[in-house]
Design a protein around this motif. Sequence first.
Motif, PDB file in Angstrom:
ATOM      1  N   ASN A  25       7.675  47.716 -11.181  1.00  0.00           N
ATOM      2  CA  ASN A  25       7.923  46.954 -12.411  1.00  0.00           C
ATOM      3  C   ASN A  25       7.357  47.663 -13.641  1.00  0.00           C
ATOM      4  OD1 ASN A  25       9.170  44.934 -10.913  1.00  0.00           O
ATOM      5  ND2 ASN A  25       7.263  43.771 -10.686  1.00  0.00           N
ATOM      6  N   GLU A  26       7.151  48.977 -13.540  1.00  0.00           N
ATOM      7  CA  GLU A  26       6.733  49.828 -14.650  1.00  0.00           C
ATOM      8  C   GLU A  26       5.455  49.323 -15.316  1.00  0.00           C
ATOM      9  OE1 GLU A  26       9.998  50.117 -17.296  1.00  0.00           O
ATOM     10  OE2 GLU A  26      11.251  51.230 -15.906  1.00  0.00           O
ATOM     11  N   ILE A  27       4.480  48.957 -14.508  1.00  0.00           N
ATOM     12  CA  ILE A  27       3.208  48.472 -15.033  1.00  0.00           C
ATOM     13  C   ILE A  27       2.110  49.401 -14.536  1.00  0.00           C
ATOM     14  CG2 ILE A  27       1.522  46.590 -15.008  1.00  0.00           C
ATOM     15  CD1 ILE A  27       3.828  44.674 -14.777  1.00  0.00           C
ATOM     16  N   LEU A  28       1.369  49.979 -15.458  1.00  0.00           N
ATOM     17  CA  LEU A  28       0.259  50.839 -15.101  1.00  0.00           C
ATOM     18  C   LEU A  28      -0.972  49.977 -14.808  1.00  0.00           C
ATOM     19  CD1 LEU A  28       0.650  53.587 -17.825  1.00  0.00           C
ATOM     20  CD2 LEU A  28       1.079  53.873 -15.389  1.00  0.00           C
ATOM     21  N   PRO A  29      -1.868  50.452 -13.940  1.00  0.00           N
ATOM     22  CA  PRO A  29      -3.126  49.729 -13.776  1.00  0.00           C
ATOM     23  C   PRO A  29      -3.908  49.729 -15.087  1.00  0.00           C
ATOM     24  CG  PRO A  29      -2.801  51.284 -11.985  1.00  0.00           C
ATOM     25  CD  PRO A  29      -1.755  51.592 -13.020  1.00  0.00           C
ATOM     26  N   ILE A  30      -4.487  48.603 -15.379  1.00  0.00           N
ATOM     27  CA  ILE A  30      -5.274  48.479 -16.603  1.00  0.00           C
ATOM     28  C   ILE A  30      -6.702  48.118 -16.212  1.00  0.00           C
ATOM     29  CG2 ILE A  30      -3.363  47.927 -18.142  1.00  0.00           C
ATOM     30  CD1 ILE A  30      -3.922  45.009 -17.723  1.00  0.00           C
ATOM     31  N   VAL A  31      -7.637  48.520 -17.079  1.00  0.00           N
ATOM     32  CA  VAL A  31      -9.060  48.377 -16.783  1.00  0.00           C
ATOM     33  C   VAL A  31      -9.722  47.629 -17.933  1.00  0.00           C
ATOM     34  CG1 VAL A  31     -11.220  49.594 -16.277  1.00  0.00           C
ATOM     35  CG2 VAL A  31      -9.028  50.531 -15.492  1.00  0.00           C
ATOM     36  N   CYS A  32     -10.676  46.759 -17.567  1.00  0.00           N
ATOM     37  CA  CYS A  32     -11.472  46.067 -18.578  1.00  0.00           C
ATOM     38  C   CYS A  32     -12.910  45.950 -18.109  1.00  0.00           C
ATOM     39  CB  CYS A  32     -10.899  44.688 -18.903  1.00  0.00           C
ATOM     40  SG  CYS A  32     -11.004  43.500 -17.543  1.00  0.00           S
ATOM     41  N   VAL A  33     -13.788  45.649 -19.024  1.00  0.00           N
ATOM     42  CA  VAL A  33     -15.209  45.466 -18.735  1.00  0.00           C
ATOM     43  C   VAL A  33     -15.587  44.039 -19.094  1.00  0.00           C
ATOM     44  CG1 VAL A  33     -17.562  46.191 -19.278  1.00  0.00           C
ATOM     45  CG2 VAL A  33     -15.722  47.889 -19.151  1.00  0.00           C
ATOM     46  N   VAL A  34     -16.251  43.387 -18.170  1.00  0.00           N
ATOM     47  CA  VAL A  34     -16.712  42.009 -18.367  1.00  0.00           C
ATOM     48  C   VAL A  34     -18.234  42.012 -18.272  1.00  0.00           C
ATOM     49  CG1 VAL A  34     -16.702  39.648 -17.440  1.00  0.00           C
ATOM     50  CG2 VAL A  34     -14.598  41.012 -17.430  1.00  0.00           C
ATOM     51  N   GLY A  35     -18.880  41.374 -19.239  1.00  0.00           N
ATOM     52  CA  GLY A  35     -20.339  41.280 -19.248  1.00  0.00           C
ATOM     53  C   GLY A  35     -20.789  39.829 -19.189  1.00  0.00           C
ATOM     54  N   PHE A  36     -22.063  39.665 -18.872  1.00  0.00           N
ATOM     55  CA  PHE A  36     -22.630  38.310 -18.802  1.00  0.00           C
ATOM     56  C   PHE A  36     -23.586  38.124 -19.967  1.00  0.00           C
ATOM     57  CE2 PHE A  36     -25.661  35.083 -17.485  1.00  0.00           C
ATOM     58  CZ  PHE A  36     -24.831  34.103 -16.975  1.00  0.00           C
ATOM     59  N   HIS A  37     -23.258  37.134 -20.823  1.00  0.00           N
ATOM     60  CA  HIS A  37     -24.103  36.818 -21.964  1.00  0.00           C
ATOM     61  C   HIS A  37     -24.988  35.637 -21.598  1.00  0.00           C
ATOM     62  CE1 HIS A  37     -25.275  35.487 -26.038  1.00  0.00           C
ATOM     63  NE2 HIS A  37     -25.064  36.769 -26.367  1.00  0.00           N
TER      64      HIS A  37
END
Length: 612
Positions: free
Chosen positions: A5-17
């Motif tokens: 489906n022409e979707i590249l893997p995407i990356v994100c960063v989640v932090g704990f506040h």
Amino acid sequence: MPFPNEILPIVCVVGFHHARGPELETWFGVEDGTDPAADNDWSFLPFMALSDGAHISVEDFSYFTLRRRHSPSRPASSAFGISCTRQMDASHLLHRPADVTRSTVQKAVVVIADNPRLFGHLREKLSMVTGAWFAQRLGLSLRELIYEYKHQTLVLLKFSQMLFFGSRCERLCMTQFSLISLIPLLLSHLDDCASPELDAQAFDAQPPSSLKTSDRSSLLAYMGLPLRIFGKGSLFGPYTPLQQLDVLADHDRTKSYMVGSTNSLLLQQKDRYSDILINLDDSSIAISSPALRSALALSAADRRWIDFLTQTVTSTWDPQNPSRPSTLAYMGSEEFIRLQFEEYILALLASVRHHLYLATLPSNVGPQHQSHIQATHNLQHSIQDFNQDWFAYWQSTPSYALFLRTTDAHLFDIVEPRHPTAGALTVDDIQRRITQQIATLQLDSKVAATRENLGRHLVTGQKKVSTTFEKLWGDIEAIREAQRKRAEAARDEGNAKGTLERRNSVASSTEGSMETSSKAAAFSRFSTPSTPDLAAAQASVTAAGQKAGAYVSSWGAWAAEKRKGWGAAGGGWGRGHGAGGTEPRATEGHRSPGKKKSREVTGGDGIGRLDA
């Protein structure tokens, strides 16, 4: 390289506040100015990435599903996320922001793709310390799954309203992926699993137009595989945060589900969220709906089949390498297990179609059907070997309706409609179950531990008994020794008294008193101790003999003197009157004074004086 489906893997960063909780910090691999979380309404993404209880581990993984909104170029579908959570001491930060007030810092790196089969490679990239075996196959080792859950593995496979709980997030997620991987081809067809509203695959599904029996993929597709257990009204969420569990309580919207949670508050509200709760921490399965118990029960044939598989895994178990048989053979291997489940599912689907076919036949069939009925009359009850109550339950699901729509009515002509271990309950089945129950209870190890404890207590008891007897014998010997010493003291005292009395007796004998000596001897005999003294007795006999000899000698001397005196006077013993012209001997009463005086003088001893 683009993924399906022409979707590249995407990356994100989640932090704990510390005040706001988990929050998304930044994206990588997306166009500037775009926010995939906002575009697809992924408001729960930070909570999925940082699982409850992640703070108790230095490193943990979470697996979850997301719903992608439709676009002009594609329909709505599912996306799959994997996050690696780590924490470190805040004092180790090179630049510590002012809002970092806690002693530790938690961050999660999240990768989102559209196929869960990529998780093995993604996890290896996220944590290089992961073993290579995980990269080869998604999920927990199937051998571990069967070894831990045994016959319950088949129960879980045949049902789709389950809530998993576990304190370790990665194990929680991997158990679910392993379970659904037992259904052939399902892992690559999870496009509609992230939301109960998704149903794109069911809408586009069509019956296969051809069959190539030599091609496994063609055969599986012809038999209706994979079974679309996640579609309209279904949800699959390996890790689902507490904020999202309310979707399970919406029974009009969610009909079936397989989700996981690490929040212990869930255990207090399990009746609200699930019909079946699988607690991975204590390996227990709780069924809150009594109506489902009959559908979840295993038939005799089902139990015989899964017992065989369990025994094969158990007999080849290697604690050092659970994913591989100890014999290094095919029996009990991962591939062996997958093919066994594939055979079971194919036989099940063929039996369902055969059961429906028999139900459509009229009571009076024509000659053209007689031969076919005669050939299959032994299989008319094959569906019962798979539990007819479960079959009735499956008939009420969308998955069953899709199976009927996309499969041929004569599947049983391709695969025999017969349970792999068909047959009624036998004595061997009972014996095997008893053996497995004993193994499950671990009686051997418990008995061994009990035997060891008993032996240890026996040794301790023997030591105590030996010590007690030794002390008792010691006390007895001490008493006997004291008694012996007292007896010796008494004997010594008696000997001393005897010696003293013997000395007194000898002194009395030298004074010439018989009566005194006899009394002294008698006194000596009665005054001695109860223990006889032979030396004292011999001394007494000798003293008495000496006294008797002295007495006889004195008497003999006196008699001799008398004979001499009587002879001089012309008389004597035995002589008659007139023999010597002498006068007759005077009698005792007419003795003259002169004679009496002569006897007194002549006698000279005490005895003579008494007779005179």
